[in-house]
Design a protein around this motif. Structure first.
Motif, PDB file in Angstrom:
ATOM      1  N   ILE A 174       0.839  -0.961   0.091  1.00  0.00           N
ATOM      2  CA  ILE A 174      -0.138   0.176  -0.075  1.00  0.00           C
ATOM      3  C   ILE A 174       0.961   1.167  -0.078  1.00  0.00           C
ATOM      4  O   ILE A 174       1.837   1.478   0.896  1.00  0.00           O
ATOM      5  CB  ILE A 174      -1.025   0.026   1.363  1.00  0.00           C
ATOM      6  N   LEU A 175       0.498   1.976  -0.880  1.00  0.00           N
ATOM      7  CA  LEU A 175       1.546   3.459  -0.938  1.00  0.00           C
ATOM      8  C   LEU A 175       0.907   4.549  -0.421  1.00  0.00           C
ATOM      9  O   LEU A 175       1.444   5.389   0.098  1.00  0.00           O
ATOM     10  CB  LEU A 175       1.574   3.677  -2.536  1.00  0.00           C
ATOM     11  N   ASP A 176      -0.707   4.324  -0.411  1.00  0.00           N
ATOM     12  CA  ASP A 176      -1.415   5.503   0.247  1.00  0.00           C
ATOM     13  C   ASP A 176      -2.729   5.028   0.564  1.00  0.00           C
ATOM     14  O   ASP A 176      -3.376   4.045   0.148  1.00  0.00           O
ATOM     15  CB  ASP A 176      -1.439   6.731  -0.555  1.00  0.00           C
ATOM     16  N   PRO A 177      -3.115   5.442   1.891  1.00  0.00           N
ATOM     17  CA  PRO A 177      -2.647   6.377   2.822  1.00  0.00           C
ATOM     18  C   PRO A 177      -1.533   5.753   3.681  1.00  0.00           C
ATOM     19  O   PRO A 177      -1.084   4.751   3.872  1.00  0.00           O
ATOM     20  CB  PRO A 177      -4.061   6.410   3.841  1.00  0.00           C
ATOM     21  N   PRO A 178      -0.763   7.037   4.264  1.00  0.00           N
ATOM     22  CA  PRO A 178       0.470   6.561   4.815  1.00  0.00           C
ATOM     23  C   PRO A 178       0.271   5.425   6.281  1.00  0.00           C
ATOM     24  O   PRO A 178       1.150   4.834   6.473  1.00  0.00           O
ATOM     25  CB  PRO A 178       0.927   7.912   5.519  1.00  0.00           C
ATOM     26  N   ALA A 196      -9.153  -6.278   8.304  1.00  0.00           N
ATOM     27  CA  ALA A 196      -9.842  -5.392   9.293  1.00  0.00           C
ATOM     28  C   ALA A 196      -9.228  -4.097   9.404  1.00  0.00           C
ATOM     29  O   ALA A 196      -9.779  -3.125   9.516  1.00  0.00           O
ATOM     30  CB  ALA A 196     -10.087  -6.131  10.536  1.00  0.00           C
ATOM     31  N   MET A 197      -7.984  -4.133   9.383  1.00  0.00           N
ATOM     32  CA  MET A 197      -7.043  -2.833   9.751  1.00  0.00           C
ATOM     33  C   MET A 197      -7.061  -1.997   8.265  1.00  0.00           C
ATOM     34  O   MET A 197      -7.464  -0.800   8.583  1.00  0.00           O
ATOM     35  CB  MET A 197      -5.671  -3.043  10.093  1.00  0.00           C
ATOM     36  N   ILE A 198      -7.445  -2.557   7.293  1.00  0.00           N
ATOM     37  CA  ILE A 198      -7.320  -1.767   6.023  1.00  0.00           C
ATOM     38  C   ILE A 198      -8.728  -1.260   5.991  1.00  0.00           C
ATOM     39  O   ILE A 198      -8.589   0.107   5.591  1.00  0.00           O
ATOM     40  CB  ILE A 198      -7.227  -2.766   4.829  1.00  0.00           C
ATOM     41  N   ARG A 199      -9.838  -1.997   6.200  1.00  0.00           N
ATOM     42  CA  ARG A 199     -11.087  -1.461   6.212  1.00  0.00           C
ATOM     43  C   ARG A 199     -11.428  -0.216   7.226  1.00  0.00           C
ATOM     44  O   ARG A 199     -11.738   0.630   6.650  1.00  0.00           O
ATOM     45  CB  ARG A 199     -12.125  -2.629   6.247  1.00  0.00           C
ATOM     46  N   LYS A 200     -10.918  -0.569   8.549  1.00  0.00           N
ATOM     47  CA  LYS A 200     -11.071   0.164   9.604  1.00  0.00           C
ATOM     48  C   LYS A 200     -10.382   1.479   9.199  1.00  0.00           C
ATOM     49  O   LYS A 200     -11.221   2.660   9.407  1.00  0.00           O
ATOM     50  CB  LYS A 200     -10.717  -0.317  10.850  1.00  0.00           C
ATOM     51  N   THR A 201      -9.255   1.395   8.715  1.00  0.00           N
ATOM     52  CA  THR A 201      -8.564   2.728   8.413  1.00  0.00           C
ATOM     53  C   THR A 201      -8.974   3.594   7.331  1.00  0.00           C
ATOM     54  O   THR A 201      -9.132   4.640   7.376  1.00  0.00           O
ATOM     55  CB  THR A 201      -7.007   2.334   8.410  1.00  0.00           C
ATOM     56  N   GLU A 223     -12.190   3.632   6.374  1.00  0.00           N
ATOM     57  CA  GLU A 223     -13.474   3.973   6.724  1.00  0.00           C
ATOM     58  C   GLU A 223     -13.212   5.394   7.694  1.00  0.00           C
ATOM     59  O   GLU A 223     -13.926   6.328   7.544  1.00  0.00           O
ATOM     60  CB  GLU A 223     -14.404   3.067   7.404  1.00  0.00           C
ATOM     61  N   LYS A 224     -12.388   5.339   8.664  1.00  0.00           N
ATOM     62  CA  LYS A 224     -11.870   6.267   9.591  1.00  0.00           C
ATOM     63  C   LYS A 224     -11.536   7.462   8.764  1.00  0.00           C
ATOM     64  O   LYS A 224     -11.702   8.804   9.223  1.00  0.00           O
ATOM     65  CB  LYS A 224     -10.774   5.810  10.516  1.00  0.00           C
ATOM     66  N   LEU A 225     -10.964   7.435   7.672  1.00  0.00           N
ATOM     67  CA  LEU A 225     -10.371   8.544   6.810  1.00  0.00           C
ATOM     68  C   LEU A 225     -11.245   8.850   5.914  1.00  0.00           C
ATOM     69  O   LEU A 225     -11.081   9.816   4.983  1.00  0.00           O
ATOM     70  CB  LEU A 225      -9.023   8.058   6.012  1.00  0.00           C
ATOM     71  N   ASP A 226     -12.525   8.248   5.843  1.00  0.00           N
ATOM     72  CA  ASP A 226     -13.645   8.669   5.015  1.00  0.00           C
ATOM     73  C   ASP A 226     -13.233   8.483   3.794  1.00  0.00           C
ATOM     74  O   ASP A 226     -13.517   9.298   2.851  1.00  0.00           O
ATOM     75  CB  ASP A 226     -14.247   9.926   5.391  1.00  0.00           C
ATOM     76  N   ARG A 227     -12.395   7.528   3.317  1.00  0.00           N
ATOM     77  CA  ARG A 227     -12.150   6.988   1.892  1.00  0.00           C
ATOM     78  C   ARG A 227     -12.626   5.680   1.334  1.00  0.00           C
ATOM     79  O   ARG A 227     -12.531   4.909   2.467  1.00  0.00           O
ATOM     80  CB  ARG A 227     -10.799   7.670   1.465  1.00  0.00           C
ATOM     81  N   ASN A 228     -12.622   5.302   0.335  1.00  0.00           N
ATOM     82  CA  ASN A 228     -13.208   4.133  -0.288  1.00  0.00           C
ATOM     83  C   ASN A 228     -12.081   3.193  -0.814  1.00  0.00           C
ATOM     84  O   ASN A 228     -12.247   2.081  -1.366  1.00  0.00           O
ATOM     85  CB  ASN A 228     -14.249   4.215  -1.011  1.00  0.00           C
ATOM     86  N   TYR A 229     -10.907   3.874  -0.860  1.00  0.00           N
ATOM     87  CA  TYR A 229      -9.729   3.165  -1.684  1.00  0.00           C
ATOM     88  C   TYR A 229      -8.542   3.439  -1.011  1.00  0.00           C
ATOM     89  O   TYR A 229      -8.293   4.481  -0.398  1.00  0.00           O
ATOM     90  CB  TYR A 229     -10.033   3.420  -3.153  1.00  0.00           C
ATOM     91  N   ALA A 230      -7.507   2.546  -1.215  1.00  0.00           N
ATOM     92  CA  ALA A 230      -6.015   2.693  -1.038  1.00  0.00           C
ATOM     93  C   ALA A 230      -5.265   2.552  -2.424  1.00  0.00           C
ATOM     94  O   ALA A 230      -5.922   1.731  -3.277  1.00  0.00           O
ATOM     95  CB  ALA A 230      -5.591   1.609   0.111  1.00  0.00           C
ATOM     96  N   ILE A 231      -4.046   3.236  -2.459  1.00  0.00           N
ATOM     97  CA  ILE A 231      -3.427   2.923  -3.779  1.00  0.00           C
ATOM     98  C   ILE A 231      -2.261   1.807  -3.324  1.00  0.00           C
ATOM     99  O   ILE A 231      -1.483   2.068  -2.463  1.00  0.00           O
ATOM    100  CB  ILE A 231      -2.600   4.287  -4.120  1.00  0.00           C
TER     101      ILE A 231
END
Length: 215
Positions: free
Chosen positions: A58-62, A176-181, A183-191
């Motif tokens: 995962i490149l983003d979010p940090p 779980a950590m990917i989804r939780k993070t 959702e916490k950041l209010d975004r639907n994807y990671a790069i």
């Protein structure tokens, strides 16, 4: 006197030869083990450690910028080795999260990697629906606490439909950590980049998630 000294010299020389032979035999027996340990913890190859598993980063979010290990489906879909590396693509949370039908956010999934939760339909069926909306690959996880710390083998459900994208299983703690993070950041994807080649990277140099240590 001279004969005694000569005999003693021959005895010592024989003893040294025997000792040297024993040393060589022990070295040859131990050396493969030493090399294996060195390769795993210090050396150049992880191939015996990772087996057939693949990795993505995962490149983003940090907050999620680590390397993750996934296990490809056993007997459906195409191998990751048959696709070009997916660079800077989106890992998209599918809605509904189980991916057992055409996603509500199909336009976001198209051209990217689908991320779905295990349950309600087979692994293969999730992959079929992801492919129907243009996903380039799918990652399936199980966030239930009873199944969150081990890999599950994904097998064909004998459905006749062909699958032409790769599918892989991510252990639940990471999922779980990917989804939780996100959702916490209010975004639907990671790069992400998928797959990444770590064959010649020592395990201790891989950026592992801090909440999980690979065995």
């Amino acid at each position: 006197m001279f004969n005694c000294i000569f005999n003693l010299f021959n005895f010592n020389q024989h003893f040294i030869n025997v000792f040297f032979l024993i040393f060589i035999l022990l070295f040859n027996a131990v050396n493969p083990v030493v090399n294996k340990i060195r390769n795993i913890y210090e050396g150049t190859s992880n191939i015996e450690v990772i087996g057939n598993d693949v990795f993505f980063e995962i490149l983003d979010p940090p907050d999620l910028k680590y390397t993750y290990r996934v296990r490809p489906a056993k007997d459906f879909g195409v191998p990751f080795s048959q696709i070009n590396e997916l660079r800077n693509v989106q890992l998209v949370l599918v809605h509904p999260k189980y991916g057992c039908g055409i996603p509500e956010n199909a336009d976001e999934v198209e051209g990217n990697v689908a991320f779905v939760q295990r349950g309600y339909c087979s692994f293969k069926m999730k992959t079929v629906y992801a492919e129907k909306v243009g996903a380039r690959a799918i990652i399936i996880t199980d966030e239930h606490q009873d199944h969150d710390d081990y890999f599950i083998g994904m097998i064909d459900d004998m459905d006749s439909q062909d699958v032409n994208i790769p599918s892989a299983y991510l252990i639940g703690k990471n999922g779980a950590m990917i989804r939780k993070t996100l959702e916490k950041l209010d975004r639907n994807y990671a790069i992400i980049n998928l797959p990444v080649n770590l064959t010649f990277t020592p395990i201790h140099k891989i950026s592992q998630p801090p909440w999980l240590q690979w065995s």
